[in-house]
Design a protein around this motif. Structure first.
Motif, PDB file in Angstrom:
ATOM      1  N   ASN A  70       2.157 -34.321  77.431  1.00 51.32           N
ATOM      2  CA  ASN A  70       2.153 -33.315  76.305  1.00 51.32           C
ATOM      3  C   ASN A  70       2.000 -34.285  75.004  1.00 51.32           C
ATOM      4  O   ASN A  70       1.154 -33.860  74.088  1.00 51.32           O
ATOM      5  CB  ASN A  70       3.580 -32.695  75.970  1.00 51.32           C
ATOM      6  N   LYS A  71       2.397 -35.412  75.068  1.00 51.92           N
ATOM      7  CA  LYS A  71       2.204 -36.189  73.762  1.00 51.92           C
ATOM      8  C   LYS A  71       0.742 -36.605  73.841  1.00 51.92           C
ATOM      9  O   LYS A  71      -0.149 -36.478  72.729  1.00 51.92           O
ATOM     10  CB  LYS A  71       2.947 -37.517  73.703  1.00 51.92           C
ATOM     11  N   LYS A  72       0.033 -36.650  75.208  1.00 52.12           N
ATOM     12  CA  LYS A  72      -1.400 -37.376  75.044  1.00 52.12           C
ATOM     13  C   LYS A  72      -2.232 -36.201  74.749  1.00 52.12           C
ATOM     14  O   LYS A  72      -3.203 -36.341  73.935  1.00 52.12           O
ATOM     15  CB  LYS A  72      -1.721 -37.711  76.569  1.00 52.12           C
ATOM     16  N   ASP A  95       7.932 -42.511  68.896  1.00 58.28           N
ATOM     17  CA  ASP A  95       8.298 -41.197  69.556  1.00 58.28           C
ATOM     18  C   ASP A  95       9.668 -40.744  68.645  1.00 58.28           C
ATOM     19  O   ASP A  95      10.194 -41.533  68.130  1.00 58.28           O
ATOM     20  CB  ASP A  95       8.904 -41.492  70.931  1.00 58.28           C
ATOM     21  N   ASP A 140       5.254 -39.879  63.556  1.00 59.21           N
ATOM     22  CA  ASP A 140       4.679 -38.826  64.222  1.00 59.21           C
ATOM     23  C   ASP A 140       4.375 -39.820  65.748  1.00 59.21           C
ATOM     24  O   ASP A 140       3.921 -41.111  65.407  1.00 59.21           O
ATOM     25  CB  ASP A 140       3.348 -38.421  63.917  1.00 59.21           C
ATOM     26  N   ALA A 141       4.332 -39.278  66.871  1.00 55.74           N
ATOM     27  CA  ALA A 141       3.874 -40.015  68.134  1.00 55.74           C
ATOM     28  C   ALA A 141       2.411 -40.206  67.805  1.00 55.74           C
ATOM     29  O   ALA A 141       1.916 -40.915  68.743  1.00 55.74           O
ATOM     30  CB  ALA A 141       4.339 -39.451  69.349  1.00 55.74           C
ATOM     31  N   SER A 142       1.686 -39.362  67.274  1.00 53.35           N
ATOM     32  CA  SER A 142       0.110 -39.355  67.300  1.00 53.35           C
ATOM     33  C   SER A 142      -0.433 -40.536  66.252  1.00 53.35           C
ATOM     34  O   SER A 142      -0.464 -39.810  64.957  1.00 53.35           O
ATOM     35  CB  SER A 142      -0.414 -38.059  67.127  1.00 53.35           C
ATOM     36  N   SER A 191       6.476 -34.424  79.426  1.00 49.71           N
ATOM     37  CA  SER A 191       6.701 -35.031  77.915  1.00 49.71           C
ATOM     38  C   SER A 191       5.449 -35.917  77.728  1.00 49.71           C
ATOM     39  O   SER A 191       4.840 -35.843  76.475  1.00 49.71           O
ATOM     40  CB  SER A 191       7.874 -35.568  77.454  1.00 49.71           C
ATOM     41  N   ASP A 192       5.051 -37.021  78.535  1.00 44.41           N
ATOM     42  CA  ASP A 192       4.194 -37.817  78.513  1.00 44.41           C
ATOM     43  C   ASP A 192       2.801 -37.067  78.316  1.00 44.41           C
ATOM     44  O   ASP A 192       1.984 -37.508  77.348  1.00 44.41           O
ATOM     45  CB  ASP A 192       4.301 -38.957  79.630  1.00 44.41           C
ATOM     46  N   TRP A 226      -1.510 -33.389  72.606  1.00 42.62           N
ATOM     47  CA  TRP A 226      -1.518 -33.451  71.226  1.00 42.62           C
ATOM     48  C   TRP A 226      -2.211 -34.428  70.345  1.00 42.62           C
ATOM     49  O   TRP A 226      -2.971 -34.237  69.363  1.00 42.62           O
ATOM     50  CB  TRP A 226       0.124 -33.345  70.502  1.00 42.62           C
ATOM     51  N   ASP A 227      -2.052 -35.763  70.888  1.00 45.84           N
ATOM     52  CA  ASP A 227      -2.817 -36.874  70.355  1.00 45.84           C
ATOM     53  C   ASP A 227      -4.352 -36.762  70.303  1.00 45.84           C
ATOM     54  O   ASP A 227      -5.253 -36.839  69.325  1.00 45.84           O
ATOM     55  CB  ASP A 227      -2.453 -38.189  70.866  1.00 45.84           C
ATOM     56  N   GLY A 268       7.524 -35.704  62.888  1.00 45.83           N
ATOM     57  CA  GLY A 268       6.524 -34.927  63.424  1.00 45.83           C
ATOM     58  C   GLY A 268       5.678 -34.550  62.254  1.00 45.83           C
ATOM     59  O   GLY A 268       5.230 -33.033  62.257  1.00 45.83           O
TER      60      GLY A 268
END
Length: 233
Positions: free
Chosen positions: A16-18, A105, A82-84, A13-14, A20-21, A61
């Motif tokens: 993946n977030k990086k 998140d 959004d996380a980004s 998950s971590d 997309w950002d 999101g």
């Protein structure tokens, strides 16, 4: 049935977030374009009739904000999260001035219980290594009787497993970086119900997407089950 193992997905998950950002930061272009995702118009008439006056709405999101113009036809009280940070920074300034943005998140959104009347979760569930914490969080944020609209694609989607590396049961990495999961219709329904939602309507929707800069080079057709659910009153 697919089994979701949260304890095995924390590192994924971590990463993946990086990923997309980093994608959002890689170009000044809008990755997803400015047109809303293709299924929203199908559900808008029902949502308009169901919502009370001046509803509070969350775009969960939200990315670069492609769906915000549609949501702004429903209410002046819009939150986009959004996380980004790079994604939210790319929301066009005229739109951004009309709403509140929150970097967080999706499983830990810093707002009160029962805050929203309607939540949109578009093209998100399939990108989550474990969608359950996010769906539980959105359930917390909805008022009793509040609505959630989301899509959960399965293998009917034309992009399913194309240029993707299998890393588990129905789990893939696109371009070696971006997580995707495809599930069958009954699995998607069971997932939503396990997180406390009641089904109002669902249907298979198809729409055409233009190429996405730095992500997908050709125009393509999506087919995805779309679910309108509510939090029991």
């Amino acid at each position: 049935m697919t089994t979701y193992h949260r304890e095995n997905n924390l590192d994924l998950s971590d990463q993946n977030k990086k990923a997309w950002d980093s994608l959002y930061a890689s170009t000044e272009d809008l990755i997803w374009g400015s047109q809303p995702v293709g299924f929203i118009d199908i559900f808008m008439p029902y949502i308009k009739n169901k919502l009370s006056r001046d509803p509070r709405i969350l775009d969960a999101g939200a990315g670069e904000g492609r769906n915000l113009p549609q949501l702004l036809t429903l209410s002046d009280h819009i939150v986009a999260c959004d996380a980004s940070e790079h994604a939210l920074d790319k929301i066009p300034a005229p739109l951004r001035s009309l709403l509140k943005t929150v970097i967080c998140d999706l499983e830990a959104i810093p707002l009160d219980d029962g805050f929203f009347d309607f939540i949109l979760l578009a093209d998100v569930v399939e990108t989550l290594p474990d969608p359950r914490p996010v769906l539980h969080e959105l359930h917390r944020l909805l008022k009793p009787g509040g609505l959630l609209l989301c899509n959960i694609p399965g293998f009917e989607d034309s992009i399913a497993d194309i240029d993707m590396e299998a890393i588990g049961e129905n789990q893939y990495l696109y371009q070696g970086r971006y997580f995707y999961r495809f599930v069958y219709q009954d699995e998607a329904i069971a997932l939503l119900e396990s997180c406390g939602f009641q089904m109002i309507h669902h249907q298979l929707c198809s729409w055409v997407e233009a190429a996405h800069p730095s992500f997908r080079s050709d125009a393509h057709t999506h087919s995805s089950y779309v679910f309108l659910v509510e939090k029991a009153g």
